[in-house]
Design a protein around this motif. Sequence first.
Motif, PDB file in Angstrom:
ATOM      1  N   ALA A 161      10.423  10.435  -5.587  1.00 22.82           N
ATOM      2  CA  ALA A 161      10.187   9.298  -6.477  1.00 22.82           C
ATOM      3  C   ALA A 161       9.201   9.617  -7.589  1.00 22.82           C
ATOM      4  O   ALA A 161       8.216  10.334  -7.388  1.00 22.82           O
ATOM      5  CB  ALA A 161       9.692   8.101  -5.677  1.00 22.82           C
ATOM      6  N   ASP A 162       9.471   9.062  -8.758  1.00 20.78           N
ATOM      7  CA  ASP A 162       8.478   9.001  -9.836  1.00 20.78           C
ATOM      8  C   ASP A 162       7.671   7.714  -9.702  1.00 20.78           C
ATOM      9  O   ASP A 162       6.496   7.664 -10.049  1.00 20.78           O
ATOM     10  CB  ASP A 162       9.169   9.021 -11.204  1.00 20.78           C
ATOM     11  N   VAL A 163       8.343   6.669  -9.203  1.00 26.68           N
ATOM     12  CA  VAL A 163       7.705   5.375  -8.976  1.00 26.68           C
ATOM     13  C   VAL A 163       8.045   4.914  -7.567  1.00 26.68           C
ATOM     14  O   VAL A 163       9.219   4.878  -7.187  1.00 26.68           O
ATOM     15  CB  VAL A 163       8.198   4.317  -9.984  1.00 26.68           C
ATOM     16  N   ALA A 164       7.029   4.581  -6.788  1.00 24.53           N
ATOM     17  CA  ALA A 164       7.223   4.042  -5.443  1.00 24.53           C
ATOM     18  C   ALA A 164       6.828   2.574  -5.454  1.00 24.53           C
ATOM     19  O   ALA A 164       5.748   2.215  -5.930  1.00 24.53           O
ATOM     20  CB  ALA A 164       6.381   4.812  -4.425  1.00 24.53           C
ATOM     21  N   LEU A 165       7.718   1.729  -4.944  1.00 24.13           N
ATOM     22  CA  LEU A 165       7.440   0.304  -4.830  1.00 24.13           C
ATOM     23  C   LEU A 165       7.001  -0.004  -3.404  1.00 24.13           C
ATOM     24  O   LEU A 165       7.580   0.512  -2.451  1.00 24.13           O
ATOM     25  CB  LEU A 165       8.677  -0.525  -5.167  1.00 24.13           C
ATOM     26  N   VAL A 166       5.996  -0.842  -3.258  1.00 18.06           N
ATOM     27  CA  VAL A 166       5.488  -1.222  -1.942  1.00 18.06           C
ATOM     28  C   VAL A 166       5.405  -2.734  -1.876  1.00 18.06           C
ATOM     29  O   VAL A 166       4.679  -3.359  -2.652  1.00 18.06           O
ATOM     30  CB  VAL A 166       4.097  -0.607  -1.675  1.00 18.06           C
ATOM     31  N   ARG A 167       6.157  -3.317  -0.955  1.00 17.89           N
ATOM     32  CA  ARG A 167       6.167  -4.775  -0.810  1.00 17.89           C
ATOM     33  C   ARG A 167       4.983  -5.209   0.041  1.00 17.89           C
ATOM     34  O   ARG A 167       4.968  -4.982   1.249  1.00 17.89           O
ATOM     35  CB  ARG A 167       7.490  -5.236  -0.196  1.00 17.89           C
ATOM     36  N   THR A 168       4.016  -5.803  -0.580  1.00 20.59           N
ATOM     37  CA  THR A 168       2.821  -6.270   0.127  1.00 20.59           C
ATOM     38  C   THR A 168       2.145  -7.323  -0.715  1.00 20.59           C
ATOM     39  O   THR A 168       2.304  -7.360  -1.944  1.00 20.59           O
ATOM     40  CB  THR A 168       1.854  -5.105   0.394  1.00 20.59           C
ATOM     41  N   GLN A 169       1.386  -8.200  -0.065  1.00 16.87           N
ATOM     42  CA  GLN A 169       0.588  -9.179  -0.791  1.00 16.87           C
ATOM     43  C   GLN A 169      -0.892  -9.041  -0.445  1.00 16.87           C
ATOM     44  O   GLN A 169      -1.686  -9.943  -0.697  1.00 16.87           O
ATOM     45  CB  GLN A 169       1.083 -10.596  -0.478  1.00 16.87           C
ATOM     46  N   ASP A 170      -1.246  -7.888   0.118  1.00 14.82           N
ATOM     47  CA  ASP A 170      -2.618  -7.609   0.532  1.00 14.82           C
ATOM     48  C   ASP A 170      -3.137  -6.400  -0.228  1.00 14.82           C
ATOM     49  O   ASP A 170      -2.599  -5.301  -0.073  1.00 14.82           O
ATOM     50  CB  ASP A 170      -2.657  -7.347   2.043  1.00 14.82           C
ATOM     51  N   PRO A 171      -4.158  -6.533  -1.074  1.00 16.00           N
ATOM     52  CA  PRO A 171      -4.633  -5.407  -1.876  1.00 16.00           C
ATOM     53  C   PRO A 171      -5.174  -4.252  -1.050  1.00 16.00           C
ATOM     54  O   PRO A 171      -5.018  -3.087  -1.435  1.00 16.00           O
ATOM     55  CB  PRO A 171      -5.728  -6.028  -2.755  1.00 16.00           C
ATOM     56  N   LEU A 172      -5.805  -4.526   0.102  1.00 17.48           N
ATOM     57  CA  LEU A 172      -6.321  -3.445   0.940  1.00 17.48           C
ATOM     58  C   LEU A 172      -5.175  -2.616   1.504  1.00 17.48           C
ATOM     59  O   LEU A 172      -5.212  -1.382   1.499  1.00 17.48           O
ATOM     60  CB  LEU A 172      -7.177  -4.010   2.069  1.00 17.48           C
TER      61      LEU A 172
END
Length: 337
Positions: free
Chosen positions: A210-221
Motif C-alpha cells: 500500500a501507498d495509503v493504508a486506511l484504518v477504521r477507528t474512532q479512537d485517536p490512541l
Amino acid sequence: MPAPLVRSPVHLAVAIDGAGHYDAAHFTALARLAERGTLDFVTLGDSFARPGLDAPAVLARVAPATERIGLVPAVNTTHTEPFHLSSAIATLDWVSRGRAGWSPEVSTTETEARLFGRRPAANAADAWHEAGEVADVAARLWDSWEDDAEIRDESTGRFVDRDKLHHVDFEGRTFSVRGPAIVPRPPQGHPVTVIDATAARPRAAAVRHADVALVRTQDPLSARTTRQELRDRARAHGRDPERLRVLGSVPVELHTTADAVELAALIGDWHAQGSVDGFHLRPADPERDLGLLVGATVPVLQHRCLLRRFYPGATLREHLGLARPVNQYALTGGSPS
C-alpha cells in the motif's frame, strides 16, 4: 527549549458511494465538489454482491470532467484477471492525467463465485494472499514499458523500442502473467494503491504493497498505535515507512454547520496528536454531508492552516507527497526485482 513539532497538512479523502445511482452525472458532481474542497482523492466502492456500476469505468467517465482530484475505485482481485485489472487502472491514470489509484478488495462467498463459474470461493487467507500477488504483478506490468519506450518514429514506422519492453513472467499460486502490458507505463509510474488495513489479513498486504493504508477507528490512541505498527512492519519488509500514508477511515453524518465545525475540531485534535496522516471520510449521505464538509469544515481547516487552499501539484502522488516510483526493470537492466 526543543523546537515545536511541525506537521504536514492533513490529507483528506471521501467516499462517494451510493446505492441505486446509475447516472455518471451524480458521481461527477460529487467528485467536483470534493475537488472544490481541495481533497486528495475520492473513493468509489464496488461489489459483486449487489447491483451497481463498475467503479473503474465510472471514474474513467468522471476523470475528464475533473482536473485535480484523485480517483480511487475499488477493484475485486479474486475474480478479476490481473492483466485486465492493471490495464484498466493504467488507463484510468492516463485519462485522468496522473490522478488514479485503486483499492484492492477480495471475494470469499460462493454466491459471488457462482457469478463467474471459474472456481469455488476462496477463504480469506488465500484471497488476500492472491490480492498481494495481484498488487505485485500489477506493479510489474506497469513497469513493463519503460518511460521512453514509445518512439513513434514515422520515418522508420517504429512505434516502440522493443528493448524497452519487458516480459513479467510472473507465476503466482492461482495465475500466471507473462506480459508486457498493452498500455504504456502510467503517468504516475504506479497508480496509488489504497488498502483498507483494518483487519489482519488486508493489513499484511498493506504493509507490503500500500501507498495509503486506511484504518477504521474512532479512537485517536488506537489509530496512533496502528499507524506505528503499520510503519514498523513496512520497514521490516524493506520499505521506507515515510512513503506510507495512514488515514483514519471514519463515518460522518452532518446535518448543520455546527456538525461540520465539530468535525474540523476532531480532525485538528487527531492531527495534533500525530494519530494519523489524514482522514478518509465515509458520509452517511454523500450529497448532504459532502456539501457541509466543503462548505463548513474545509474553510475551518484552511483557516487553521491544516488543509491546502489550492492544489500545488497535478497528480495524486503529488497530493500525497509520494515520489514517482523508479521503473524496476530499467533499474535492474531488464530483470525483475
